[in-house]
Design an enzyme around this catalytic site. Structure first.
Site, mmCIF file in Angstrom:
data_model
loop_
_atom_site.group_PDB
_atom_site.id
_atom_site.type_symbol
_atom_site.label_atom_id
_atom_site.label_comp_id
_atom_site.label_asym_id
_atom_site.label_seq_id
_atom_site.Cartn_x
_atom_site.Cartn_y
_atom_site.Cartn_z
ATOM 1 N N SER A 1 0.834 -1.213 0.000
ATOM 2 C CA SER A 1 0.000 0.000 0.000
ATOM 3 C C SER A 1 0.865 1.257 0.000
ATOM 4 C CB SER A 1 -0.895 0.037 1.243
ATOM 5 O OG SER A 1 -1.646 -1.140 1.356
HETATM 6 N N1 SAH Z 1 -0.322 -4.935 3.906
HETATM 7 C C1 SAH Z 1 0.476 -5.334 2.767
HETATM 8 C C2 SAH Z 1 -0.189 -5.102 1.439
HETATM 9 C C3 SAH Z 1 -1.441 -5.859 1.274
HETATM 10 S S1 SAH Z 1 -1.925 -6.175 -0.377
HETATM 11 C C4 SAH Z 1 1.866 -4.720 2.788
HETATM 12 O O1 SAH Z 1 2.179 -3.914 3.675
HETATM 13 O O2 SAH Z 1 2.659 -5.065 1.908
HETATM 14 C C5 SAH Z 1 -3.260 -7.251 0.017
HETATM 15 C C6 SAH Z 1 -2.833 -8.661 0.354
HETATM 16 O O3 SAH Z 1 -4.015 -9.345 0.764
HETATM 17 C C7 SAH Z 1 -2.286 -9.438 -0.828
HETATM 18 O O4 SAH Z 1 -0.996 -9.887 -0.536
HETATM 19 C C8 SAH Z 1 -3.270 -10.602 -0.992
HETATM 20 O O5 SAH Z 1 -2.664 -11.812 -1.377
HETATM 21 C C9 SAH Z 1 -3.847 -10.698 0.413
HETATM 22 N N2 SAH Z 1 -5.134 -11.378 0.539
HETATM 23 C C10 SAH Z 1 -6.220 -11.314 -0.277
HETATM 24 N N3 SAH Z 1 -7.205 -12.109 0.201
HETATM 25 C C11 SAH Z 1 -6.741 -12.676 1.346
HETATM 26 C C12 SAH Z 1 -7.276 -13.586 2.290
HETATM 27 N N4 SAH Z 1 -8.510 -14.096 2.152
HETATM 28 N N5 SAH Z 1 -6.533 -13.954 3.343
HETATM 29 C C13 SAH Z 1 -5.270 -13.453 3.503
HETATM 30 N N6 SAH Z 1 -4.692 -12.590 2.641
HETATM 31 C C14 SAH Z 1 -5.420 -12.198 1.563
#
Ligand code: SAH
Length: 251
Positions: free
Chosen positions: A96
């Site tokens: 993000s």
């Molecule tokens: N907070 C992260 C960025 C998040 S991007 C950082 O600091 O880098 C969103 C993430 O959510 C992605 O990696 C995606 O794979 C994950 N995601 C999506 N659905 C999910 C689920 N059901 N359970 C766990 N992770 C999930």
């Protein structure tokens, strides 16, 4: 009852023109030139986030100053570590934008010793900022559904020094993660079609859940606070996140 509290424009909008964040040539001793330039860029970014009102407290400012975002960014994107926009981390996912992390960490009102669930661990950056803000007595359980990303996050957390405060779990966190509940805070870094009921149930009394809710292209960041058996819902403004996949998310 829905209560509109604040609309924060452009929370995930187009990249701002952070020309001032360009890496400068440094002739400093002791630290490689790139490392020193990145540290300076981090300080400038954090100052910018504070001036812009995304960072409101000294606690969050100190946390964002402490965590080296460049560790969490793939090598080809490293020079852009302190530009205020999301960056590709592979597997179709993004880390993000720093202002979004600032908004979410401020909105969770962090304090020493909290127990936090993060859904959507990605690179581990956001979890590290939370971990820094809640101190060594707090803990973050960070769920990531894509196993290779979880492995990268674990390595990043080791390198950044947060591995003992952040546990990376692999699986579908879309309905929460009951094993370590109740949580004082839940922070969801991907967009859900609605607030998942099982996630609300994992909140401690007085605890809060931050979650982007809406369609695939634009969402509202909601803060759901547990008050006994009831829940207050506040709309903190528009944002754009990758989708939450899984049983309580998008299919
Ligand atoms: N907070 C992260 C960025 C998040 S991007 C950082 O600091 O880098 C969103 C993430 O959510 C992605 O990696 C995606 O794979 C994950 N995601 C999506 N659905 C999910 C689920 N059901 N359970 C766990 N992770 C999930």
């Amino acid at each position: 009852m829905n209560r509109f509290v604040a609309f924060i424009p452009f929370v995930c909008g187009p990249p701002q023109r952070n020309a001032f964040l360009a890496i400068r040539p440094w002739k400093a001793e002791g630290m490689p030139a790139e490392g020193r330039a990145l540290k300076e860029a981090r300080r400038e970014l954090v100052e910018h986030l504070r001036r812009s009102g995304y960072i409101e407290t000294d606690l969050v400012e100190a946390a964002m100053l402490a965590v080296p975002r460049e560790i969490f960014v793939p090598p080809h994107n490293r020079p852009a570590s302190y530009a205020d926009h999301p960056l590709d981390i592979g597997h179709g996912q993004t880390i993000s934008a720093p202002h979004m992390v600032a908004i979410m960490v401020e909105a969770m009102a962090p304090r020493e010793g909290l127990r936090v669930l993060e859904v959507g661990g990605g690179s581990g950056y956001h979890a590290s900022v939370i971990a820094e803000a809640i101190g060594p007595r707090g803990h973050v359980w960070s769920v990531e559904r894509i196993e290779p990303l979880a492995a990268v996050a674990r390595r990043n957390l080791e390198l950044a020094g947060y591995a003992d405060r952040v546990t990376v779990l692999v699986g579908d966190g879309s309905c929460g993660w009951p094993e370590h509940a109740p949580y004082d805070r839940i922070s969801v870094a991907c967009a859900a079609p609605a607030v998942p009921d099982p996630m609300r149930a994992e909140l401690a009394d007085g605890g809060s859940l931050l979650i982007p809710v809406g369609g695939p292209y634009v969402q509202e960041l909601l803060r759901v606070t547990r008050r006994g058996d009831g829940f207050d819902v506040e709309d903190l403004g528009g944002c754009v996140f990758v989708p939450l996949r899984g049983r309580c998310g998008h299919t």
